[in-house]
Design a protein around this motif. Sequence first.
Motif, PDB file in Angstrom:
ATOM      1  N   PRO A  23       0.801  -1.231   0.000  1.00  0.00           N
ATOM      2  CA  PRO A  23       0.000   0.000   0.000  1.00  0.00           C
ATOM      3  C   PRO A  23       0.832   1.278   0.000  1.00  0.00           C
ATOM      4  O   PRO A  23       0.425   2.278  -0.584  1.00  0.00           O
ATOM      5  CB  PRO A  23      -0.853  -0.117   1.266  1.00  0.00           C
ATOM      6  CG  PRO A  23      -0.154  -1.124   2.120  1.00  0.00           C
ATOM      7  CD  PRO A  23       0.506  -2.077   1.170  1.00  0.00           C
ATOM      8  N   GLU A  24       2.010   1.268   0.668  1.00  0.00           N
ATOM      9  CA  GLU A  24       2.853   2.474   0.670  1.00  0.00           C
ATOM     10  C   GLU A  24       3.322   2.804  -0.740  1.00  0.00           C
ATOM     11  O   GLU A  24       3.248   3.960  -1.179  1.00  0.00           O
ATOM     12  CB  GLU A  24       4.068   2.289   1.597  1.00  0.00           C
ATOM     13  CG  GLU A  24       3.728   2.153   3.061  1.00  0.00           C
ATOM     14  CD  GLU A  24       3.413   0.721   3.464  1.00  0.00           C
ATOM     15  OE1 GLU A  24       3.409  -0.172   2.566  1.00  0.00           O
ATOM     16  OE2 GLU A  24       3.174   0.484   4.665  1.00  0.00           O
ATOM     17  N   LEU A  25       3.807   1.790  -1.451  1.00  0.00           N
ATOM     18  CA  LEU A  25       4.264   1.994  -2.819  1.00  0.00           C
ATOM     19  C   LEU A  25       3.097   2.397  -3.719  1.00  0.00           C
ATOM     20  O   LEU A  25       3.222   3.306  -4.556  1.00  0.00           O
ATOM     21  CB  LEU A  25       4.915   0.713  -3.344  1.00  0.00           C
ATOM     22  CG  LEU A  25       5.374   0.736  -4.813  1.00  0.00           C
ATOM     23  CD1 LEU A  25       6.412   1.823  -5.041  1.00  0.00           C
ATOM     24  CD2 LEU A  25       5.919  -0.631  -5.214  1.00  0.00           C
ATOM     25  N   ALA A  26       1.959   1.740  -3.547  1.00  0.00           N
ATOM     26  CA  ALA A  26       0.791   2.040  -4.383  1.00  0.00           C
ATOM     27  C   ALA A  26       0.319   3.480  -4.165  1.00  0.00           C
ATOM     28  O   ALA A  26      -0.088   4.149  -5.120  1.00  0.00           O
ATOM     29  CB  ALA A  26      -0.339   1.063  -4.068  1.00  0.00           C
ATOM     30  N   ALA A  27       0.374   3.962  -2.929  1.00  0.00           N
ATOM     31  CA  ALA A  27      -0.050   5.337  -2.647  1.00  0.00           C
ATOM     32  C   ALA A  27       0.861   6.338  -3.342  1.00  0.00           C
ATOM     33  O   ALA A  27       0.395   7.344  -3.893  1.00  0.00           O
ATOM     34  CB  ALA A  27      -0.061   5.583  -1.140  1.00  0.00           C
ATOM     35  N   VAL A  28       2.170   6.081  -3.321  1.00  0.00           N
ATOM     36  CA  VAL A  28       3.117   6.968  -4.011  1.00  0.00           C
ATOM     37  C   VAL A  28       2.865   6.943  -5.513  1.00  0.00           C
ATOM     38  O   VAL A  28       2.861   7.988  -6.181  1.00  0.00           O
ATOM     39  CB  VAL A  28       4.572   6.550  -3.705  1.00  0.00           C
ATOM     40  CG1 VAL A  28       5.552   7.340  -4.572  1.00  0.00           C
ATOM     41  CG2 VAL A  28       4.885   6.761  -2.230  1.00  0.00           C
TER      42      VAL A  28
END
Length: 222
Positions: free
Chosen positions: A169-174
Amino acid sequence: MDNNIESPEVKRRSRGRPSPEQAIALRESFLAAALESFLEKGYAATSIEAIAREAGVAKITIYRQFDNKEALFREVVHRAVTGARETMQSTLVQHGQDQRQVLLDLIERMYLSATEPKTLALLRLVIAEAVRFPELAKSLYAENSYVLAPVVEYLAEAHRAGTLHVPQPELAAVQLSTLAFGGVRFFISKPLAGPEERRVWAEGIADMVLQGWAPRSPQRSD
């Protein structure tokens, strides 16, 4: 000499500390002056002394709250992006809303917050000063994580619920924010013309990520 006449220094001491309301007003005054100075003069050419003069406060008033110019600049950036975080949070807490509509609203709000004139000018300033002042770039990156925290939480919950496949989710949000902001496009050209263009932009991004984040079918074992 008239002993009843107080010196300016005595008068200043007799006023005592400012009230909480006055302290807030002083802080708002010098933070607003700092923002304008950073945008107009750049980071290197801005000084706390000049900010104090512009705001009509004593420089010690600023130094009591910020050790140096870098700390003051970080606060200016933080204030500029806090509204974006709050806006995203208000979008994502609307439970039960269609997922595509949530993403559409979120993408448009991401775009609008990043291309708000003063925020965009601050981002351009940090990029321009990143080589000479790498700590500024690091502080902006930290702010980006702060802004995206509600989006990370939303995507993580969607992954746990099985409504989206977002294992990182962190990568997807970026990635989503980069698509929403338009990368470097709006740092070197004008933002989109109006609501219709923004909606088309958001729809294209939402449809693309929803396909990529579609829930995976369970693997069948023979």
